[in-house]
Design an enzyme around this catalytic site. Structure first.
Site, PDB file in Angstrom:
ATOM      1  CG  ASP A  91      -2.181  -0.815   0.966  1.00 27.54           C
ATOM      2  OD1 ASP A  91      -2.191  -1.843  -0.037  1.00 27.54           O
ATOM      3  OD2 ASP A  91      -3.073  -0.713   1.806  1.00 27.54           O
ATOM      4  CB  SER A 480      -4.395   4.658   4.571  1.00 27.86           C
ATOM      5  OG  SER A 480      -3.473   4.399   5.511  1.00 27.86           O
TER       6      SER A 480
END
Length: 568
Positions: A91, A480
């Site tokens: 990520d 996130s």
């Protein structure tokens, strides 16, 4: 762990007998001999050991030694260890560009690839290691789908860095970019921070997605007790991995507990409570329904919302709070949080764990709250969980906001609309927005993205520019676990499905109220109906490959963004 024998029925025949027993399996045994298996091994359980060992991300770089230690445990338990790997998408490295489309997609790739390998080779059990955000739910989904003896082991978080007299993390660096753009920090200082904020291998050290899902795995009973908050570089992890290998062979011989004995509606409620109590990642609102889907349980965003609303926030963890995974580990880890919730009446103590004992039995020796990192439910940091589900005319199917750490819970302002993340990032970087506005990023949902990108690049810039609560940001994309501020994501229906977010115009007033749990577009019904009659422009991009398949199959966010019809 305990040596108490669970009340399960031992298997009459191993799954792996399908490839090792009988005259017609001579070629199969020849292949196994080529792998180093000999006559003394045939008849022993074959245990797959899956990890994302590799160098695509620091999150996965601690997994190789741990997976190797699990081989020793399997051997000690009189099993045959069979290591294999699956993919991992970072990520961190895919953030803020089109590569982020592959992040959530990778969760499905991981689950599918594990299913393929385990089924094809008839393994009797599975030890699953994971370290990065989507690898954890991907491995857990595979275990739930396969329902063979399984033990989950998290790879652990990195240690925090130290810079200018304080602990720092990768989130500090993200937000510092915004400070430089705002003129509040020099590029020289930013360069120093860049070199200090991520000093070891392991996952991000706050209560972001990886640590949140590690805690979920413990709450579900699938993970080794005490594993979620232990740092990646601690040598204790090797002993824990070894024990995981030994334990899975024991479960094979005893017949249970299996993943579907552990993943029940009550344990899913426990997991959701753990997320709420720690101000965990909003991504849990996607991953919990997806895990439930694998075992045939309907556990949607509505169910998650109910648990979040009734669970107090008791852990003071970043990004909304002050402390990190290391701090929680030092005061008792996940077990301390779960014990505090159990004592307060917020958990089901009768759910099973890997040992065959109940959660309540496993928590009898847990440390009490220290009053600093973890407080009691009698004196919580907030009366309801750190993550809130919103609904209203702009989000009929729900949306998520992390309220832990917010100074205000109500926001109203005019919309400034962007049709993708790149447009928004460019505008925020150039400061082409005003305090009091609601920034709208659409066409980033599971189907419309496709892939439902995270918006940490934009949200961290806003926070670094000291605008994290002076504007609101809403999107049908994801955030996130490190995102903080007045940020609302996972809006459903998404724009690609004709959700109201598709029809927002610049200047429309939007109101969000995290206390009341509402998110509304303040436009009259007649105007909205008129807008909905106009055709939406088709996406100019022609999809192919994995993204084309994903866009055709993926379900809405409230159902977990899954790609198949689920377990029976």
């Amino acid at each position: 762990m305990t040596d108490k024998k669970p009340d399960f029925t031992p298997p009459a025949r191993l799954r792996s007998a399908d490839i090792v027993e009988g005259l017609t399996r001579v070629p199969h045994r020849a292949f196994l001999r080529a792998m180093g298996v000999d006559d003394t091994d045939f008849g022993k359980p074959m245990i797959g050991i899956v990890s994302q060992q590799g160098e695509t991300t620091p999150c996965s770089m601690s997994l190789g030694p741990q997976a190797d230690a699990a081989r020793l445990g399997v051997s000690a338990g009189q099993g045959i260890p069979v290591p294999f790997t699956t993919v991992s998408v970072s990520d961190g490295l895919s953030m803020n560009h089109k590569g982020m489309r592959m992040s959530l997609v990778s969760r499905e790739l991981i689950a599918d690839s594990i299913e393929a390998v385990v089924t094809a080779h008839a393994y009797d059990g599975l030890v699953g290691f994971a370290g990065c955000d989507k690898t954890l739910p991907g491995v857990l989904m595979a275990m739930a789908r396969l329902n063979i003896p399984s033990v989950f082991v998290y790879g652990g978080a990195m240690l925090p860095g130290h810079w200018q007299g304080k602990d720092v993390t990768i989130l500090t660096a993200y937000e510092a970019v915004g400070k430089v753009i705002a003129g509040e920090m020099t590029e020289q200082d930013l360069a120093g921070l860049e070199r200090q904020c991520a000093p070891t291998v392991g996952s991000c050290p706050g209560q972001f997605t990886a640590n949140t899902m590690a805690m979920v795995a413990e709450a579900l009973g699938l993970a080794m007790p005490g594993s979620a908050m232990m740092p990646a570089v601690y040598s204790q992890r090797l002993a824990m991995a070894r024990e995981a290998g030994r334990r899975v062979t024991q479960i094979v011989r005893e017949g249970g507990p299996l993943p579907r004995d552990l993943i029940t509606r009550r344990s899913l409620e426990n997991a959701a409570a753990a997320v709420a109590a720690t101000g965990g990642s909003t991504n849990a609102g996607l991953h919990l329904p997806a895990i439930a889907h694998e075992v045939g349980i309907s556990f949607t965003l509505d169910d998650v919302a109910e648990i979040f609303a009734r669970t107090p926030l008791i852990a003071n963890l970043q990004p909304g709070g002050q402390y990190l995974a290391l701090d929680l580990h030092r005061v008792g880890g996940t077990r301390t949080v779960l014990k505090a919730l159990l004592d307060g009446g917020y958990l089901h103590g009768d759910t099973l764990t890997l040992s065959g004992r109940t959660l309540a039995e496993e928590l009898t020796t847990a440390e009490p709250p220290d009053g600093r990192v973890v407080v009691s439910t009698a004196q919580p940091l907030m009366p309801t969980g750190g993550v809130v589900v919103l609904r209203g005319s702009l989000a009929p199917d729900g949306a998520l906001i992390k309220v832990a750490g917010l100074k205000q819970l109500v926001f109203e302002g005019p919309a400034r609309v962007f049709d993708n993340e790149e447009e928004a990032f460019e505008a925020v970087t150039a400061r082409r927005y005003e305090a009091g506005e609601v920034l709208v990023i659409r066409n980033e949902g599971p189907k419309g993205g496709p892939g439902m990108r995270e918006m940490l690049g934009v949200t961290a810039l806003l926070y670094g520019q000291s605008m994290g609560e002076k504007v609101a940001l809403i999107t049908d994309g994801r955030f996130s676990g490190a995102t903080r501020g007045m940020m609302v994501g996972y809006i459903g229906p998404e724009a690609a499905e004709g959700g109201p977010i598709a029809w927002v115009h610049n200047g429309d007033r939007i109101r969000l109220d995290a206390q009341a749990g509402t998110l509304d577009l303040l436009v009259d019904d007649a105007t909205l109906r008129q807008r909905q009659q106009a055709p939406r422009p088709a996406s100019p991009e022609r999809l192919s490959g994995v993204l084309e398949k994903y866009a055709r199959l993926v379900s809405p966010a409230r159902l977990g963004a899954v790609t198949h019809r689920g377990g029976a």
